[in-house]
Design a protein around this motif. Structure first.
Motif, PDB file in Angstrom:
ATOM      1  N   MET A   1       0.856  -1.177   0.000  1.00 43.04           N
ATOM      2  CA  MET A   1       0.000   0.000   0.000  1.00 43.04           C
ATOM      3  C   MET A   1       0.898   1.235   0.000  1.00 43.04           C
ATOM      4  O   MET A   1       1.894   1.287   0.696  1.00 43.04           O
ATOM      5  CB  MET A   1      -0.894  -0.024   1.238  1.00 43.04           C
ATOM      6  CG  MET A   1      -1.771   1.191   1.369  1.00 43.04           C
ATOM      7  SD  MET A   1      -2.891   1.205   2.788  1.00 43.04           S
ATOM      8  CE  MET A   1      -3.657  -0.373   2.690  1.00 43.04           C
ATOM      9  N   THR A   2       0.495   2.244  -0.755  1.00 40.63           N
ATOM     10  CA  THR A   2       1.242   3.506  -0.795  1.00 40.63           C
ATOM     11  C   THR A   2       0.708   4.452   0.283  1.00 40.63           C
ATOM     12  O   THR A   2      -0.385   4.243   0.833  1.00 40.63           O
ATOM     13  CB  THR A   2       1.100   4.187  -2.170  1.00 40.63           C
ATOM     14  OG1 THR A   2      -0.260   4.590  -2.344  1.00 40.63           O
ATOM     15  CG2 THR A   2       1.545   3.277  -3.299  1.00 40.63           C
ATOM     16  N   ILE A   3       1.456   5.501   0.545  1.00 39.90           N
ATOM     17  CA  ILE A   3       1.030   6.495   1.532  1.00 39.90           C
ATOM     18  C   ILE A   3      -0.271   7.165   1.085  1.00 39.90           C
ATOM     19  O   ILE A   3      -1.158   7.425   1.895  1.00 39.90           O
ATOM     20  CB  ILE A   3       2.140   7.539   1.817  1.00 39.90           C
ATOM     21  CG1 ILE A   3       1.745   8.493   2.950  1.00 39.90           C
ATOM     22  CG2 ILE A   3       2.496   8.335   0.575  1.00 39.90           C
ATOM     23  CD1 ILE A   3       1.766   7.891   4.316  1.00 39.90           C
ATOM     24  N   GLY A   4      -0.412   7.425  -0.217  1.00 40.71           N
ATOM     25  CA  GLY A   4      -1.636   8.031  -0.724  1.00 40.71           C
ATOM     26  C   GLY A   4      -2.860   7.170  -0.473  1.00 40.71           C
ATOM     27  O   GLY A   4      -3.917   7.668  -0.081  1.00 40.71           O
ATOM     28  N   GLU A   5      -2.702   5.873  -0.703  1.00 38.55           N
ATOM     29  CA  GLU A   5      -3.813   4.944  -0.446  1.00 38.55           C
ATOM     30  C   GLU A   5      -4.141   4.868   1.037  1.00 38.55           C
ATOM     31  O   GLU A   5      -5.312   4.840   1.422  1.00 38.55           O
ATOM     32  CB  GLU A   5      -3.455   3.547  -0.961  1.00 38.55           C
ATOM     33  CG  GLU A   5      -3.359   3.456  -2.464  1.00 38.55           C
ATOM     34  CD  GLU A   5      -2.709   2.168  -2.938  1.00 38.55           C
ATOM     35  OE1 GLU A   5      -3.036   1.747  -4.062  1.00 38.55           O
ATOM     36  OE2 GLU A   5      -1.876   1.581  -2.204  1.00 38.55           O
TER      37      GLU A   5
ATOM     38  N   SER B   1     -12.517  15.329  -2.389  1.00 31.62           N
ATOM     39  CA  SER B   1     -12.993  14.283  -3.298  1.00 31.62           C
ATOM     40  C   SER B   1     -11.848  13.680  -4.103  1.00 31.62           C
ATOM     41  O   SER B   1     -11.811  12.475  -4.340  1.00 31.62           O
ATOM     42  CB  SER B   1     -14.060  14.821  -4.243  1.00 31.62           C
ATOM     43  OG  SER B   1     -15.237  15.083  -3.534  1.00 31.62           O
ATOM     44  N   ASN B   2     -10.908  14.527  -4.517  1.00 28.66           N
ATOM     45  CA  ASN B   2      -9.741  14.026  -5.245  1.00 28.66           C
ATOM     46  C   ASN B   2      -8.881  13.119  -4.366  1.00 28.66           C
ATOM     47  O   ASN B   2      -8.361  12.108  -4.829  1.00 28.66           O
ATOM     48  CB  ASN B   2      -8.897  15.172  -5.792  1.00 28.66           C
ATOM     49  CG  ASN B   2      -9.515  15.826  -7.001  1.00 28.66           C
ATOM     50  OD1 ASN B   2     -10.327  15.225  -7.703  1.00 28.66           O
ATOM     51  ND2 ASN B   2      -9.153  17.068  -7.254  1.00 28.66           N
ATOM     52  N   ILE B   3      -8.757  13.470  -3.099  1.00 28.69           N
ATOM     53  CA  ILE B   3      -7.973  12.654  -2.169  1.00 28.69           C
ATOM     54  C   ILE B   3      -8.681  11.324  -1.929  1.00 28.69           C
ATOM     55  O   ILE B   3      -8.085  10.253  -2.072  1.00 28.69           O
ATOM     56  CB  ILE B   3      -7.748  13.388  -0.832  1.00 28.69           C
ATOM     57  CG1 ILE B   3      -6.885  14.635  -1.047  1.00 28.69           C
ATOM     58  CG2 ILE B   3      -7.119  12.454   0.206  1.00 28.69           C
ATOM     59  CD1 ILE B   3      -6.867  15.590   0.135  1.00 28.69           C
ATOM     60  N   THR B   4      -9.946  11.385  -1.574  1.00 26.47           N
ATOM     61  CA  THR B   4     -10.669  10.159  -1.230  1.00 26.47           C
ATOM     62  C   THR B   4     -11.019   9.318  -2.451  1.00 26.47           C
ATOM     63  O   THR B   4     -11.278   8.131  -2.318  1.00 26.47           O
ATOM     64  CB  THR B   4     -11.943  10.467  -0.419  1.00 26.47           C
ATOM     65  OG1 THR B   4     -12.796  11.330  -1.175  1.00 26.47           O
ATOM     66  CG2 THR B   4     -11.589  11.105   0.915  1.00 26.47           C
ATOM     67  N   GLY B   5     -11.004   9.926  -3.617  1.00 28.94           N
ATOM     68  CA  GLY B   5     -11.272   9.191  -4.846  1.00 28.94           C
ATOM     69  C   GLY B   5     -10.021   8.602  -5.469  1.00 28.94           C
ATOM     70  O   GLY B   5     -10.087   7.961  -6.512  1.00 28.94           O
ATOM     71  N   GLY B   6      -8.872   8.838  -4.836  1.00 27.46           N
ATOM     72  CA  GLY B   6      -7.623   8.280  -5.328  1.00 27.46           C
ATOM     73  C   GLY B   6      -6.989   9.041  -6.472  1.00 27.46           C
ATOM     74  O   GLY B   6      -6.026   8.584  -7.077  1.00 27.46           O
TER      75      GLY B   6
ATOM     76  N   ASN C   1      -5.650  12.086  -6.077  1.00 24.38           N
ATOM     77  CA  ASN C   1      -4.556  12.856  -5.508  1.00 24.38           C
ATOM     78  C   ASN C   1      -3.829  11.949  -4.526  1.00 24.38           C
ATOM     79  O   ASN C   1      -4.340  11.652  -3.458  1.00 24.38           O
ATOM     80  CB  ASN C   1      -5.103  14.100  -4.799  1.00 24.38           C
ATOM     81  CG  ASN C   1      -4.015  14.919  -4.126  1.00 24.38           C
ATOM     82  OD1 ASN C   1      -2.909  14.448  -3.907  1.00 24.38           O
ATOM     83  ND2 ASN C   1      -4.338  16.152  -3.792  1.00 24.38           N
ATOM     84  N   ASN C   2      -2.637  11.525  -4.901  1.00 25.86           N
ATOM     85  CA  ASN C   2      -1.861  10.625  -4.044  1.00 25.86           C
ATOM     86  C   ASN C   2      -0.696  11.322  -3.352  1.00 25.86           C
ATOM     87  O   ASN C   2       0.185  10.675  -2.809  1.00 25.86           O
ATOM     88  CB  ASN C   2      -1.335   9.435  -4.857  1.00 25.86           C
ATOM     89  CG  ASN C   2      -2.450   8.494  -5.233  1.00 25.86           C
ATOM     90  OD1 ASN C   2      -3.270   8.134  -4.402  1.00 25.86           O
ATOM     91  ND2 ASN C   2      -2.495   8.106  -6.490  1.00 25.86           N
ATOM     92  N   SER C   3      -0.685  12.647  -3.390  1.00 21.80           N
ATOM     93  CA  SER C   3       0.407  13.394  -2.753  1.00 21.80           C
ATOM     94  C   SER C   3      -0.159  14.550  -1.925  1.00 21.80           C
ATOM     95  O   SER C   3       0.203  15.701  -2.122  1.00 21.80           O
ATOM     96  CB  SER C   3       1.393  13.895  -3.800  1.00 21.80           C
ATOM     97  OG  SER C   3       0.735  14.734  -4.736  1.00 21.80           O
ATOM     98  N   THR C   4      -1.027  14.217  -1.011  1.00 17.40           N
ATOM     99  CA  THR C   4      -1.650  15.206  -0.145  1.00 17.40           C
ATOM    100  C   THR C   4      -0.603  15.878   0.727  1.00 17.40           C
ATOM    101  O   THR C   4       0.261  15.205   1.294  1.00 17.40           O
ATOM    102  CB  THR C   4      -2.697  14.529   0.764  1.00 17.40           C
ATOM    103  OG1 THR C   4      -3.580  13.780  -0.061  1.00 17.40           O
ATOM    104  CG2 THR C   4      -3.474  15.544   1.569  1.00 17.40           C
ATOM    105  N   THR C   5      -0.684  17.192   0.844  1.00 20.18           N
ATOM    106  CA  THR C   5       0.292  17.900   1.674  1.00 20.18           C
ATOM    107  C   THR C   5      -0.028  17.725   3.154  1.00 20.18           C
ATOM    108  O   THR C   5      -1.172  17.456   3.530  1.00 20.18           O
ATOM    109  CB  THR C   5       0.310  19.414   1.358  1.00 20.18           C
ATOM    110  OG1 THR C   5      -0.946  19.983   1.729  1.00 20.18           O
ATOM    111  CG2 THR C   5       0.588  19.671  -0.127  1.00 20.18           C
TER     112      THR C   5
END
Length: 80
Positions: free
Chosen positions: A1-5, A37-42, A44-48
């Motif tokens: 699993m990646t950090i974004g996931e 929505s971009n974060i939870t929808g996958g 955006n995998n590089s949330t600050t």
């Protein structure tokens, strides 16, 4: 699993625990619904960390509490 996931799953899990929608979290966190929505929808995998801090403020938890989850214990190496 990646950090974004892991971040995505943690946010969704906390919303489910607290019975709040992603839209409600966006409002109480002071971030746009589209960002969340971009974060939870996958998408955006590089949330600050600043965004994660705002999300934590919305949940009324610390950053330490956010990352204190088994989701973050065995992350894949991001650099290949």
């Amino acid at each position: 699993m990646t950090i974004g996931e892991a971040v995505r799953l943690r946010i969704v899990g906390l919303c489910n625990e607290r019975e709040i929608t992603i839209n409600k979290l966006a409002t109480i966190s002071g971030i746009t619904q589209s960002t969340l929505s971009n974060i939870t929808g996958g998408r955006n995998n590089s949330t600050t960390i600043s965004t994660i801090k705002k999300i934590c403020d919305g949940f009324e938890i610390s950053i330490q509490e956010f990352f204190h989850s088994s989701l973050f214990e065995e992350l894949e190496q991001e650099i290949r």
